[in-house]
Design a protein around this motif. Sequence first.
Motif, PDB file in Angstrom:
ATOM      1  N   ALA A 186       0.801  -1.247   0.097  1.00 14.53           N
ATOM      2  CA  ALA A 186       0.074  -0.008  -0.003  1.00 14.53           C
ATOM      3  C   ALA A 186       0.760   1.049  -0.021  1.00 14.53           C
ATOM      4  O   ALA A 186       0.580   2.142  -0.396  1.00 14.53           O
ATOM      5  CB  ALA A 186      -0.931  -0.024   1.227  1.00 14.53           C
ATOM      6  N   THR A 187       1.998   1.084   0.561  1.00 18.52           N
ATOM      7  CA  THR A 187       2.831   2.262   0.645  1.00 18.52           C
ATOM      8  C   THR A 187       3.530   2.758  -0.572  1.00 18.52           C
ATOM      9  O   THR A 187       3.617   3.803  -1.106  1.00 18.52           O
ATOM     10  CB  THR A 187       4.162   2.181   1.608  1.00 18.52           C
ATOM     11  OG1 THR A 187       3.721   1.609   2.857  1.00 18.52           O
ATOM     12  CG2 THR A 187       4.666   3.266   2.266  1.00 18.52           C
ATOM     13  N   GLY A 188       3.887   1.543  -1.270  1.00 12.60           N
ATOM     14  CA  GLY A 188       4.498   1.712  -2.590  1.00 12.60           C
ATOM     15  C   GLY A 188       3.255   2.419  -3.382  1.00 12.60           C
ATOM     16  O   GLY A 188       3.708   3.221  -4.422  1.00 12.60           O
ATOM     17  N   ARG A 189       2.114   2.019  -3.570  1.00 13.45           N
ATOM     18  CA  ARG A 189       1.011   2.481  -4.392  1.00 13.45           C
ATOM     19  C   ARG A 189       0.951   3.921  -4.019  1.00 13.45           C
ATOM     20  O   ARG A 189       0.760   4.794  -4.837  1.00 13.45           O
ATOM     21  CB  ARG A 189      -0.299   1.750  -3.899  1.00 13.45           C
ATOM     22  CG  ARG A 189      -0.374   0.724  -4.944  1.00 13.45           C
ATOM     23  CD  ARG A 189      -1.820   0.173  -5.249  1.00 13.45           C
ATOM     24  NE  ARG A 189      -2.784   0.046  -3.963  1.00 13.45           N
ATOM     25  CZ  ARG A 189      -2.919  -0.769  -3.055  1.00 13.45           C
ATOM     26  NH1 ARG A 189      -2.081  -2.126  -3.323  1.00 13.45           N
ATOM     27  NH2 ARG A 189      -3.453  -0.677  -2.079  1.00 13.45           N
ATOM     28  N   MET A 190       0.998   4.352  -2.880  1.00  9.70           N
ATOM     29  CA  MET A 190       0.595   5.836  -2.248  1.00  9.70           C
ATOM     30  C   MET A 190       2.012   6.671  -2.871  1.00  9.70           C
ATOM     31  O   MET A 190       1.843   7.578  -3.385  1.00  9.70           O
ATOM     32  CB  MET A 190       0.649   5.851  -0.798  1.00  9.70           C
ATOM     33  CG  MET A 190       0.057   6.976  -0.307  1.00  9.70           C
ATOM     34  SD  MET A 190       0.351   7.289   1.397  1.00  9.70           S
ATOM     35  CE  MET A 190      -1.159   6.953   2.280  1.00  9.70           C
ATOM     36  N   ASN A 191       3.112   6.098  -2.703  1.00 13.98           N
ATOM     37  CA  ASN A 191       4.350   6.649  -3.339  1.00 13.98           C
ATOM     38  C   ASN A 191       3.950   7.053  -4.531  1.00 13.98           C
ATOM     39  O   ASN A 191       4.460   7.987  -5.134  1.00 13.98           O
ATOM     40  CB  ASN A 191       5.546   5.885  -2.839  1.00 13.98           C
ATOM     41  CG  ASN A 191       6.766   6.479  -2.826  1.00 13.98           C
ATOM     42  OD1 ASN A 191       6.925   7.805  -2.583  1.00 13.98           O
ATOM     43  ND2 ASN A 191       7.684   5.857  -2.849  1.00 13.98           N
ATOM     44  N   GLU A 192       3.694   5.788  -5.327  1.00 14.08           N
ATOM     45  CA  GLU A 192       3.408   6.303  -6.863  1.00 14.08           C
ATOM     46  C   GLU A 192       2.339   7.228  -7.210  1.00 14.08           C
ATOM     47  O   GLU A 192       2.564   8.157  -8.250  1.00 14.08           O
ATOM     48  CB  GLU A 192       2.962   4.730  -7.805  1.00 14.08           C
ATOM     49  CG  GLU A 192       3.952   3.923  -8.002  1.00 14.08           C
ATOM     50  CD  GLU A 192       3.450   2.542  -8.380  1.00 14.08           C
ATOM     51  OE1 GLU A 192       2.233   2.366  -8.749  1.00 14.08           O
ATOM     52  OE2 GLU A 192       4.216   1.510  -8.237  1.00 14.08           O
ATOM     53  N   THR A 193       1.468   7.350  -6.365  1.00 11.66           N
ATOM     54  CA  THR A 193       0.298   8.327  -6.592  1.00 11.66           C
ATOM     55  C   THR A 193       0.890   9.714  -6.387  1.00 11.66           C
ATOM     56  O   THR A 193       0.786  10.769  -7.039  1.00 11.66           O
ATOM     57  CB  THR A 193      -0.902   8.052  -5.510  1.00 11.66           C
ATOM     58  OG1 THR A 193      -1.400   6.730  -5.790  1.00 11.66           O
ATOM     59  CG2 THR A 193      -1.987   9.027  -5.862  1.00 11.66           C
ATOM     60  N   ILE A 194       1.672   9.733  -5.363  1.00 14.04           N
ATOM     61  CA  ILE A 194       2.139  11.225  -4.851  1.00 14.04           C
ATOM     62  C   ILE A 194       3.421  11.568  -5.895  1.00 14.04           C
ATOM     63  O   ILE A 194       3.263  12.594  -6.340  1.00 14.04           O
ATOM     64  CB  ILE A 194       3.017  11.020  -3.529  1.00 14.04           C
ATOM     65  CG1 ILE A 194       1.954  10.957  -2.532  1.00 14.04           C
ATOM     66  CG2 ILE A 194       3.869  12.551  -3.358  1.00 14.04           C
ATOM     67  CD1 ILE A 194       2.524  10.543  -1.191  1.00 14.04           C
TER      68      ILE A 194
END
Length: 374
Positions: A186-194
């Motif tokens: 989930a952190t990886g996905r959030m990082n991508e979105t940012i």
Amino acid sequence: MASQTRVALAEQRALAEILFDSIGDGAITTDEYGCITRINPIALNILGFSEEEVIGVWLPKLLSAYDDNGRNIPLIERPITRAFVTRQILSQRVRYKRKNGTLVPVSVTVSPIFVKDQPVGCIQIFRDITKEYEIDKMKSDFISLASHQLRTPLSAIKTYSHMLLDGFMGPLTKAQAKSLRTIVSATGRMNETISTLLNISRIESGSIAVDKKPINAAQLMDEIINEHQLAATDKKIKLITQHPDLQLKVLSDGVILKEILGNLVSNAIKYTNPNGQVCFAVKTKNNRVILSVNDTGMGIPKESRDNVFSKFYRGENVIRKETSGTGLGLYLVKGLVSELGGEVWFDSTEGRGSTFYVSLPLFPQTIRTQTVKK
Ligand code: ADP
């Protein structure tokens, strides 16, 4: 009778002039050669010229137009030329140079006028959009600031959850390891979105830095494939690369190009059912490198085709399937490709698959090498 007609005509002309001068936006008419025949007071006010200075002058000579990156828009790309060539009404956002040398952002619509199929001139209406630009800039600045502020705590979460998962703080139970893997992903996905939001705000504010260098296409493709191998394996999707020429170099910015192709490969995996296939290929055509990402996935329905590159757009078919996404990936891809001076397009059949293509300049050294080989 004749004098009555003359009076009626003069009255009609006077009324037409009053109507033209009363238009609430800047208005300019030209003859078929593009020379200014009439201009209203609002246009004079926006541009800072007097009527005597502009009547009879060739419009492109009087008014230089620039894009958001400060590039002087060549005559062939200007709305006035495109409207005549395509015979269509065209709208565009440009920056006009005022008499005092400053630039004013305007939204301009040019309508070509034809009488019996012959061009007789055009009318262009434009509006000062300085306020809209300022609001857009404030919005971009806000997103950029918020994204930067989110990144710092996120990287702490990422580092510590990785350390926990790798056993640095002692052994984990199966349930703890499973939960941590969910946190990491989930952190990886959030990082991508940012990073998507940050890149979009950079493009929209015209502050993206492009550093073009020769890049080995095969090497870049292998790096991207490695980064997506895990996601593909999880879905039992076969990732294939085709790069017949190992020396092929593309003139581009490596970080930006990786972001573009990474987005396309990640979409291809996301929108392909398990046991499908994603093929990443490169070839050359007319001094251009064409990189393509082909999948055997759900495809893009006909009614979605004009919209997939629009901000926040998600196809009905992928929403029905409950896939996750923001609808920002392809909007970002389009913006980044244009920053690199390239083009992006796709072919797709619903239910059978899609191929996205990116075309970029070939590095000149590669062109010379190929010529010598022949
Ligand atoms: P997201 O994937 O977050 O929804 P994108 O901007 O990357 O947003 O893509 C926009 C839309 O284009 C997707 O929602 C989907 O409908 C469609 N799309 C993009 N790539 C593919 C693909 N490889 N196969 C099928 N549909 C795609």
